[in-house]
Design an enzyme around this catalytic site. Structure first.
Site, PDB file in Angstrom:
ATOM      1  N   PRO A 194       0.821  -1.219   0.000  1.00  0.00           N
ATOM      2  CA  PRO A 194       0.000   0.000   0.000  1.00  0.00           C
ATOM      3  C   PRO A 194       0.856   1.272   0.000  1.00  0.00           C
ATOM      4  CG  PRO A 194       0.186  -0.802   2.230  1.00  0.00           C
ATOM      5  CD  PRO A 194       1.017  -1.728   1.379  1.00  0.00           C
ATOM      6  N   TRP A 195       0.186   2.408   0.042  1.00  0.00           N
ATOM      7  CA  TRP A 195       0.866   3.687  -0.105  1.00  0.00           C
ATOM      8  C   TRP A 195       1.121   4.399   1.218  1.00  0.00           C
ATOM      9  CZ3 TRP A 195      -2.715   6.380   2.389  1.00  0.00           C
ATOM     10  CH2 TRP A 195      -4.068   6.007   2.235  1.00  0.00           C
ATOM     11  N   LYS A 198       4.524  -5.532  -6.191  1.00  0.00           N
ATOM     12  CA  LYS A 198       3.722  -4.523  -6.895  1.00  0.00           C
ATOM     13  C   LYS A 198       3.447  -3.420  -5.877  1.00  0.00           C
ATOM     14  CE  LYS A 198       0.231  -2.736  -7.837  1.00  0.00           C
ATOM     15  NZ  LYS A 198       0.027  -1.289  -7.607  1.00  0.00           N
ATOM     16  N   PRO A 199       4.254  -2.342  -5.917  1.00  0.00           N
ATOM     17  CA  PRO A 199       4.006  -1.239  -4.981  1.00  0.00           C
ATOM     18  C   PRO A 199       2.784  -0.437  -5.429  1.00  0.00           C
ATOM     19  CG  PRO A 199       5.850  -0.699  -6.426  1.00  0.00           C
ATOM     20  CD  PRO A 199       5.378  -2.067  -6.841  1.00  0.00           C
ATOM     21  N   GLU A 237     -12.154  -4.395   0.547  1.00  0.00           N
ATOM     22  CA  GLU A 237     -12.782  -4.712  -0.747  1.00  0.00           C
ATOM     23  C   GLU A 237     -11.778  -5.376  -1.680  1.00  0.00           C
ATOM     24  OE1 GLU A 237     -12.721  -1.602   0.655  1.00  0.00           O
ATOM     25  OE2 GLU A 237     -14.717  -1.790   1.554  1.00  0.00           O
ATOM     26  N   GLU A 259      -3.890  -8.068   5.197  1.00  0.00           N
ATOM     27  CA  GLU A 259      -3.905  -7.109   6.303  1.00  0.00           C
ATOM     28  C   GLU A 259      -4.769  -5.949   5.843  1.00  0.00           C
ATOM     29  OE1 GLU A 259      -3.773  -4.228   8.067  1.00  0.00           O
ATOM     30  OE2 GLU A 259      -1.606  -3.870   7.985  1.00  0.00           O
ATOM     31  N   CYS A 261      -3.049   1.549   9.340  1.00  0.00           N
ATOM     32  CA  CYS A 261      -3.989   0.430   9.565  1.00  0.00           C
ATOM     33  C   CYS A 261      -4.265   0.247  11.046  1.00  0.00           C
ATOM     34  CB  CYS A 261      -3.437  -0.847   8.949  1.00  0.00           C
ATOM     35  SG  CYS A 261      -1.713  -1.147   9.346  1.00  0.00           S
ATOM     36  N   GLN A 306      -8.568   9.929  -1.728  1.00  0.00           N
ATOM     37  CA  GLN A 306      -8.628   9.654  -0.294  1.00  0.00           C
ATOM     38  C   GLN A 306      -9.091  10.901   0.469  1.00  0.00           C
ATOM     39  OE1 GLN A 306      -8.657   6.149  -0.319  1.00  0.00           O
ATOM     40  NE2 GLN A 306      -7.926   6.599   1.715  1.00  0.00           N
ATOM     41  N   TYR A 307      -8.638  12.063   0.013  1.00  0.00           N
ATOM     42  CA  TYR A 307      -9.042  13.328   0.639  1.00  0.00           C
ATOM     43  C   TYR A 307     -10.568  13.473   0.588  1.00  0.00           C
ATOM     44  CZ  TYR A 307      -9.663  18.388   1.112  1.00  0.00           C
ATOM     45  OH  TYR A 307     -10.092  19.636   1.506  1.00  0.00           O
ATOM     46  N   GLU A 314     -13.978   2.218   9.013  1.00  0.00           N
ATOM     47  CA  GLU A 314     -12.640   2.811   9.013  1.00  0.00           C
ATOM     48  C   GLU A 314     -12.647   4.080   8.152  1.00  0.00           C
ATOM     49  OE1 GLU A 314      -9.466   0.814   6.809  1.00  0.00           O
ATOM     50  OE2 GLU A 314      -8.174   1.019   8.553  1.00  0.00           O
TER      51      GLU A 314
HETATM   52  P1  NAD Z   1      -6.317  -0.399  -2.243  1.00  0.00           P
HETATM   53  O1  NAD Z   1      -6.693  -1.550  -1.408  1.00  0.00           O
HETATM   54  O2  NAD Z   1      -7.061  -0.157  -3.513  1.00  0.00           O
HETATM   55  O3  NAD Z   1      -4.755  -0.467  -2.662  1.00  0.00           O
HETATM   56  C1  NAD Z   1      -3.749  -1.134  -1.957  1.00  0.00           C
HETATM   57  C2  NAD Z   1      -2.827  -1.840  -2.940  1.00  0.00           C
HETATM   58  O4  NAD Z   1      -3.568  -2.808  -3.676  1.00  0.00           O
HETATM   59  C3  NAD Z   1      -2.189  -0.938  -4.002  1.00  0.00           C
HETATM   60  O5  NAD Z   1      -0.883  -1.396  -4.308  1.00  0.00           O
HETATM   61  C4  NAD Z   1      -3.076  -1.152  -5.223  1.00  0.00           C
HETATM   62  O6  NAD Z   1      -2.387  -0.918  -6.424  1.00  0.00           O
HETATM   63  C5  NAD Z   1      -3.402  -2.626  -5.066  1.00  0.00           C
HETATM   64  N1  NAD Z   1      -4.625  -3.064  -5.726  1.00  0.00           N
HETATM   65  C6  NAD Z   1      -5.748  -2.342  -5.997  1.00  0.00           C
HETATM   66  N2  NAD Z   1      -6.655  -3.106  -6.650  1.00  0.00           N
HETATM   67  C7  NAD Z   1      -6.108  -4.331  -6.776  1.00  0.00           C
HETATM   68  C8  NAD Z   1      -6.559  -5.569  -7.325  1.00  0.00           C
HETATM   69  N3  NAD Z   1      -7.767  -5.687  -7.889  1.00  0.00           N
HETATM   70  N4  NAD Z   1      -5.753  -6.644  -7.260  1.00  0.00           N
HETATM   71  C9  NAD Z   1      -4.527  -6.564  -6.678  1.00  0.00           C
HETATM   72  N5  NAD Z   1      -4.046  -5.424  -6.166  1.00  0.00           N
HETATM   73  C10 NAD Z   1      -4.819  -4.321  -6.194  1.00  0.00           C
HETATM   74  O7  NAD Z   1      -6.350   0.870  -1.337  1.00  0.00           O
HETATM   75  P2  NAD Z   1      -6.701   2.375  -1.765  1.00  0.00           P
HETATM   76  O8  NAD Z   1      -7.836   2.464  -2.732  1.00  0.00           O
HETATM   77  O9  NAD Z   1      -5.440   3.018  -2.170  1.00  0.00           O
HETATM   78  O10 NAD Z   1      -7.204   2.924  -0.379  1.00  0.00           O
HETATM   79  C11 NAD Z   1      -8.560   2.676  -0.033  1.00  0.00           C
HETATM   80  C12 NAD Z   1      -8.713   2.237   1.372  1.00  0.00           C
HETATM   81  O11 NAD Z   1      -7.885   1.098   1.622  1.00  0.00           O
HETATM   82  C13 NAD Z   1      -8.271   3.229   2.417  1.00  0.00           C
HETATM   83  O12 NAD Z   1      -9.254   4.165   2.680  1.00  0.00           O
HETATM   84  C14 NAD Z   1      -8.007   2.337   3.587  1.00  0.00           C
HETATM   85  O13 NAD Z   1      -9.197   2.081   4.265  1.00  0.00           O
HETATM   86  C15 NAD Z   1      -7.505   1.066   2.968  1.00  0.00           C
HETATM   87  N6  NAD Z   1      -6.036   0.938   3.054  1.00  0.00           N
HETATM   88  C16 NAD Z   1      -5.565   0.242   4.097  1.00  0.00           C
HETATM   89  C17 NAD Z   1      -4.207   0.102   4.260  1.00  0.00           C
HETATM   90  C18 NAD Z   1      -3.670  -0.666   5.424  1.00  0.00           C
HETATM   91  O14 NAD Z   1      -2.570  -0.403   5.854  1.00  0.00           O
HETATM   92  N7  NAD Z   1      -4.406  -1.640   5.912  1.00  0.00           N
HETATM   93  C19 NAD Z   1      -3.328   0.693   3.364  1.00  0.00           C
HETATM   94  C20 NAD Z   1      -3.848   1.395   2.263  1.00  0.00           C
HETATM   95  C21 NAD Z   1      -5.213   1.509   2.138  1.00  0.00           C
END
Ligand code: NAD
Length: 477
Positions: A146-147, A171-172, A227, A246, A280, A326-327, A379
């Site tokens: 994640p970011w 995959k970052p 999701e 996670e 998280c 996110q904002y 969350e």
């Molecule tokens: P996300 O779950 O979409 O992204 C996290 C990672 O998953 C990124 O590297 C993204 O490129 C990748 N990803 C996205 N779709 C994918 C798919 N279909 N298959 C495989 N990888 C995929 O998160 P987001 O949209 O950037 O943030 C949304 C919410 O996710 C946040 O509001 C927060 O609640 C949650 N989040 C949680 C953490 C944590 O530390 N648990 C970290 C980031 C985001």
């Protein structure tokens, strides 16, 4: 560009496309990354498999450990540069980015040192039989990062995976991947053989989805939203591949009447303000016993009002939100809560003269939040602390466990028996008593229950997660 690492070579995406990368402090584009897709992922998985069949697969655990420890040293040598890269990409304060760089080094140091200390066992069996159980790597491991703490999260899953002899494809996040690219460069410099670590930058729905669905991987680890966690679990299930997820939390800070208020307040405020609430394990629910509710919330309000938000260089309490998307999500949560009548108790402030176009939000303390309100259960992943009163211990436990999540819980009381009773009843992967987060703790097993996910990271258990066992039965007469 050339931000894709495959088999030791930095290349562009097969189709040559790129993604603009934006500074969260100003919204301005400052660089571009390669937009990897299914074809790039396929090459990366093949390169990882080739590494397992080659030098990397034959390397001793001791030598693997040495490489990881060399990488830890290089990370520390380049700590300031890594911190600058991370701060630029995420907007976080420089001191937080420096702490993140230290934490990444610690992951490679810890798991590098542990690489040759994971032993198998022998089993007494029938006469004339020798049975050994050996620990073996899983094979090709997929890492979706994640970011929010890009460098730390990469270290967290990559270090134990490499220590156990897996070959990785990372995959970052498309929202913050500059530090991952620099870490991969340093890993090559540390002597990691080509293909042991491959990195594909790109969008989640493209590169991420292709990686988790690839039939050539043997394990996937994902940190992000619930999701997408479901999608990752579905994709890996198609190939009977195990995954670790996670998925965040809605972690409670439970403050009893006898808590040490002066000790608790700064730690509780930091646990939600840090990284602008994009953590998280953020303690996002403040549950306070009625007897000290007014006093405690009053002190927390003072501390919240003193919080300052700024750019990395100003090094205040937190920086901007990672992206416009996110904002908008966080703003919508706050606006909806206010519109539904949840009072704002206190709010931090934005530093004067912030750049225009940045995604800054002043941290906010809200409450009392009704127990069935979205803000009490969902969350936010932003700097919003929801306050709720409780009556007694049973009520506190019921309230603390009343979300779909279960990642971390904080318990604040001077009563030792209560500390243990409440800890035992928490439906969460970690419980902190009169502390929270406790310095990150590479040594401390971490992971969730319920919708917070499954699988464990950190600690020695991560080495078990990143490997499997093989039983060898030898008949010797
Ligand atoms: P996300 O779950 O979409 O992204 C996290 C990672 O998953 C990124 O590297 C993204 O490129 C990748 N990803 C996205 N779709 C994918 C798919 N279909 N298959 C495989 N990888 C995929 O998160 P987001 O949209 O950037 O943030 C949304 C919410 O996710 C946040 O509001 C927060 O609640 C949650 N989040 C949680 C953490 C944590 O530390 N648990 C970290 C980031 C985001």
């Amino acid at each position: 560009m050339k931000t894709i690492l495959i088999g030791g070579r930095w290349i562009d995406a097969v189709d040559g496309r790129g993604i603009d990368i934006v500074d969260p402090c100003s919204g301005a584009v400052f660089t571009e990354i390669s937009r990897g897709g299914a074809a790039d992922v396929d090459l990366a998985v093949r390169a990882a498999r080739a590494a397992l069949d080659g030098e990397w697969g034959r390397m001793s655990a001791t030598e693997r450990g040495r490489i990881l420890q060399r990488l830890a040293g290089l990370i520390l040598d380049n700590r300031e540069e890594l911190a600058r890269i991370e701060a630029r990409d995420t907007g976080k304060p420089m001191s937080a980015a420096r702490a993140d760089a230290n934490a990444v080094a610690r992951y490679f140091e810890f798991y590098g040192a542990a690489a040759d200390k994971v032993h198998g066992e022998t089993i007494p069996y029938l006469d004339g039989y020798n049975v050994s159980v050996v620990r073996v790597p899983l094979g090709v491991t997929a890492h979706i990062i994640p970011w929010n703490y890009p460098a730390q999260m990469m270290g967290r899953t990559l270090a134990p995976a490499l220590a156990m002899g897996n070959a990785a494809v990372v995959k970052p996040s498309e929202d913050a991947c500059q530090s991952a690219i620099r870490l991969a460069e340093l890993a090559m410099e540390a002597g990691l053989p080509p293909g042991a670590l491959n990195l594909v930058t790109g969008y989640g729905v493209e590169a991420g989805a292709a990686l988790t669905a690839h039939p050539g991987i043997n394990f996937a680890t994902f940190t992000g939203s619930p999701e997408v966690g479901v999608q990752v679990q579905r994709a890996t299930a198609e190939n009977h591949v195990r995954c670790a997820l996670e998925l965040g939390g809605k972690s409670p800070q439970i403050v009893f009447d006898d808590a040490d208020i002066e000790r608790a307040v700064p730690i509780i405020v930091k646990a939600i303000v840090q990284n602008a609430g994009q953590t998280c394990s953020a303690g996002s629910r403040l549950l306070v016993q009625r007897g000290i509710y007014d006093r405690f919330v009053g002190r927390a309000a003072e501390a919240f009002a003193a919080v300052r938000v700024g750019t990395p260089e100003s090094d205040l309490d937190c920086g901007p939100i990672i992206s416009e998307r996110q904002y908008q999500r966080i703003r919508a949560c706050i606006d909806e809560a206010v519109a539904s009548g949840v009072p704002v108790i206190a709010q931090g402030a934005l530093a004067p003269e912030l750049p225009a176009g940045g995604w800054f939000i002043a941290p906010v303390l809200m409450g009392p939040v009704p127990r069935d309100h979205r803000l009490a259960r969902r969350e936010v992943f932003g700097p919003v602390l929801s306050v709720m009163p409780f009556t007694d211990e049973d009520d506190a436990v019921e309230l603390a466990n009343a979300t779909d999540y279960g990642l971390v819980a904080g318990v604040w009381t001077e009563n030792g028996s209560r500390q243990m009773r409440v800890s035992q009843r928490m439906l969460s992967g970690q419980v902190f008593i009169n502390c929270y987060g406790a310095g990150g703790g590479v040594e401390l097993p971490f992971g969730g229950v319920k919708h917070s996910g499954h699988g464990r990271e950190k600690g020695m258990i991560a080495l078990e997660e990143m490997s499997t066992i093989k039983t060898i039965v030898q008949h010797y007469r």
